[in-house]
Write an enzyme that holds these catalytic residues in place. Structure first.
Site, mmCIF file in Angstrom:
data_model
loop_
_atom_site.group_PDB
_atom_site.id
_atom_site.type_symbol
_atom_site.label_atom_id
_atom_site.label_comp_id
_atom_site.label_asym_id
_atom_site.label_seq_id
_atom_site.Cartn_x
_atom_site.Cartn_y
_atom_site.Cartn_z
ATOM 1 N N ASP A 15 0.773 -1.129 -0.096
ATOM 2 C CA ASP A 15 0.036 -0.006 -0.170
ATOM 3 C C ASP A 15 0.810 1.155 0.067
ATOM 4 O O ASP A 15 2.186 1.091 0.274
ATOM 5 C CB ASP A 15 -0.925 -0.117 1.348
ATOM 6 N N ASP A 17 -0.380 5.283 0.832
ATOM 7 C CA ASP A 17 -0.367 6.041 1.859
ATOM 8 C C ASP A 17 -0.519 5.614 2.954
ATOM 9 O O ASP A 17 -1.548 4.937 3.509
ATOM 10 C CB ASP A 17 -1.775 7.047 1.479
ATOM 11 N N GLU A 24 -1.019 11.661 4.604
ATOM 12 C CA GLU A 24 -2.512 12.077 4.910
ATOM 13 C C GLU A 24 -2.290 13.220 5.331
ATOM 14 O O GLU A 24 -2.965 14.321 4.845
ATOM 15 C CB GLU A 24 -3.346 11.101 5.408
ATOM 16 N N GLY A 58 -10.233 7.072 -1.496
ATOM 17 C CA GLY A 58 -10.146 7.749 -2.896
ATOM 18 C C GLY A 58 -10.589 9.435 -2.638
ATOM 19 O O GLY A 58 -11.436 9.703 -1.743
ATOM 20 N N LYS A 60 -11.530 11.731 -4.796
ATOM 21 C CA LYS A 60 -12.930 12.332 -5.295
ATOM 22 C C LYS A 60 -14.131 11.700 -4.597
ATOM 23 O O LYS A 60 -15.204 12.403 -4.421
ATOM 24 C CB LYS A 60 -12.836 11.684 -6.812
ATOM 25 N N GLU A 61 -13.940 10.437 -4.249
ATOM 26 C CA GLU A 61 -15.152 10.032 -3.399
ATOM 27 C C GLU A 61 -14.809 10.708 -1.906
ATOM 28 O O GLU A 61 -16.170 10.727 -1.558
ATOM 29 C CB GLU A 61 -14.779 8.405 -3.143
ATOM 30 N N LYS A 91 -6.148 19.644 -6.634
ATOM 31 C CA LYS A 91 -5.408 19.008 -5.401
ATOM 32 C C LYS A 91 -4.395 18.140 -5.728
ATOM 33 O O LYS A 91 -3.264 18.042 -4.961
ATOM 34 C CB LYS A 91 -6.569 18.081 -4.808
ATOM 35 N N THR A 129 -5.055 3.372 -3.598
ATOM 36 C CA THR A 129 -6.051 3.990 -3.990
ATOM 37 C C THR A 129 -5.787 5.448 -4.560
ATOM 38 O O THR A 129 -6.552 5.731 -5.014
ATOM 39 C CB THR A 129 -7.082 4.151 -2.521
ATOM 40 N N THR A 130 -4.623 5.764 -4.264
ATOM 41 C CA THR A 130 -4.393 7.252 -4.650
ATOM 42 C C THR A 130 -3.957 7.301 -6.422
ATOM 43 O O THR A 130 -3.994 6.246 -6.888
ATOM 44 C CB THR A 130 -3.095 7.634 -3.920
ATOM 45 N N ASP A 189 -1.572 -0.234 6.097
ATOM 46 C CA ASP A 189 -1.737 0.578 7.363
ATOM 47 C C ASP A 189 -3.155 0.621 7.849
ATOM 48 O O ASP A 189 -3.082 1.166 8.917
ATOM 49 C CB ASP A 189 -1.040 1.716 7.168
HETATM 50 C C1 XBP Z 1 -5.285 6.349 0.373
HETATM 51 C C2 XBP Z 1 -6.307 7.021 -0.184
HETATM 52 C C3 XBP Z 1 -6.139 8.191 -1.125
HETATM 53 C C4 XBP Z 1 -5.654 9.342 -0.506
HETATM 54 C C5 XBP Z 1 -5.661 10.625 -1.297
HETATM 55 O O1 XBP Z 1 -4.862 5.442 -0.417
HETATM 56 O O2 XBP Z 1 -7.592 6.805 0.039
HETATM 57 O O3 XBP Z 1 -7.396 8.459 -1.789
HETATM 58 O O4 XBP Z 1 -6.007 9.854 0.879
HETATM 59 O O5 XBP Z 1 -5.441 10.268 -2.909
HETATM 60 P P1 XBP Z 1 -3.987 4.055 -0.128
HETATM 61 P P2 XBP Z 1 -6.097 10.775 -3.992
HETATM 62 O O6 XBP Z 1 -3.775 3.961 1.353
HETATM 63 O O7 XBP Z 1 -4.772 2.784 -0.799
HETATM 64 O O8 XBP Z 1 -2.378 4.276 -0.776
HETATM 65 O O9 XBP Z 1 -6.690 12.018 -3.861
HETATM 66 O O10 XBP Z 1 -5.242 10.587 -5.191
HETATM 67 O O11 XBP Z 1 -7.079 9.603 -4.086
HETATM 68 MG MG MG Z 2 -2.999 3.141 3.360
#
Ligand code: XBP
Ligand code: MG
Length: 259
Positions: A15, A17, A24, A58, A60-61, A91, A129-130, A189
């Site tokens: 993963d 983020d 974050e 996500g 946008k979500e 963003k 997800t990013t 995480d």
């Molecule tokens: C974490 C997320 C991401 C980020 C923001 O992703 O949910 O949406 O918070 O990135 P992961 P975006 O832990 O799966 O890496 O604004 O590009 O979606």
């Molecule tokens: Mg994560």
């Protein structure tokens, strides 16, 4: 009993983020707020608000959820999805600028483990997800551009229609790697990330951060507070690490071979 050849660890799926870096609160949150200000919106996501919003994966979500749940009086533009996409593009620009300013370092043990795993011939992948560019720029800013080539698959964002906690992104990565879940370990995480990985059949290690420490991780192989460095071992929050003090390839092979 699992067949011997199925027991060999062949792939490691990360993963991004919260796992590779604490992106974050000081990264994504700041970038969202800058995009809102650019658009003349008076929306400010403070730390506690963003902590709650993180339940939605996500970007946008997350914006869509915020509009629906926090702003009942907001007059949505006729093209709400287009409006959100525009905000989110802005963003992403802000987030990439933050990465390029060096504001977001990798977490302890990440560089060490990635390098060792790459050198020992494990296949490496990202399941995030990013947005894809957020991952490649994070890697090149922290480890150098060559590090992108260590990964056989970098799977991100809208490449699948259902984001975590759905298993889709991990299933996609496994297909692209040409491996089955049993041959890999995922490193996550968060609870939603763990749900996503385990729903794809992956054994999963959880490395918590301040935001996720109190979530529920019953399905994890082991839960630690970091991957650890020599002289700065991990704290085990759940599971059994034996004598190990950090997550390295030997540890991964051992934990993967456990019944
Ligand atoms: C974490 C997320 C991401 C980020 C923001 O992703 O949910 O949406 O918070 O990135 P992961 P975006 O832990 O799966 O890496 O604004 O590009 O979606
Ligand atoms: Mg994560």
């Amino acid at each position: 009993m699992r067949k011997l050849e199925m027991c060999e660890l062949k792939g490691l799926i990360f993963d991004v983020d919260g796992t590779l870096a604490d992106t974050e609160q000081d990264g994504h949150r700041v970038a969202f707020n800058r995009a809102f200000a650019d658009a003349g919106l008076k929306w400010v996501w403070d730390v506690p608000t963003y902590e709650r919003l993180l339940r939605v994966f996500g970007g946008k979500e997350r914006i869509h959820h915020f509009i629906k749940d926090y702003l009942p009086d907001f007059e949505s533009p006729s093209d709400l999805q287009g409006f959100i996409r525009g905000l989110h593009n802005r963003k992403t620009q802000h987030y990439l600028e933050l990465l390029k300013s060096g504001a977001i370092p990798l977490r302890p043990g990440v560089e060490r483990l990635l390098l060792e795993a790459h050198q020992s011939g494990l296949k490496l992948a990202v399941a995030s997800t990013t947005t894809a560019e957020n991952v490649t720029v994070l890697l090149s800013e922290t480890l150098g551009e060559h590090s992108i080539g260590w990964f056989d698959v970098i799977a991100c964002g809208d490449i699948v229609s259902r984001k975590k906690p759905a298993p889709d992104i991990y299933e996609f990565v496994l297909r692209e790697l040409g491996l089955v879940a049993d041959e890999c370990i995922a490193i996550e995480d968060s609870q939603s990330g763990l749900l996503s990985a385990t729903a794809a059949g992956l054994r999963t290690i959880v490395t918590v951060n301040g935001s996720t420490r109190h979530q529920e991780f019953t399905a994890a192989l082991i839960v630690v507070d970091q991957l650890g460095e020599p002289g700065q071992g991990f704290e085990v929050l759940a599971g059994d690490a034996g004598d190990a003090t950090l997550i390295d390839v030997e540890f991964l092979r051992c934990i993967h071979a456990m019944p």
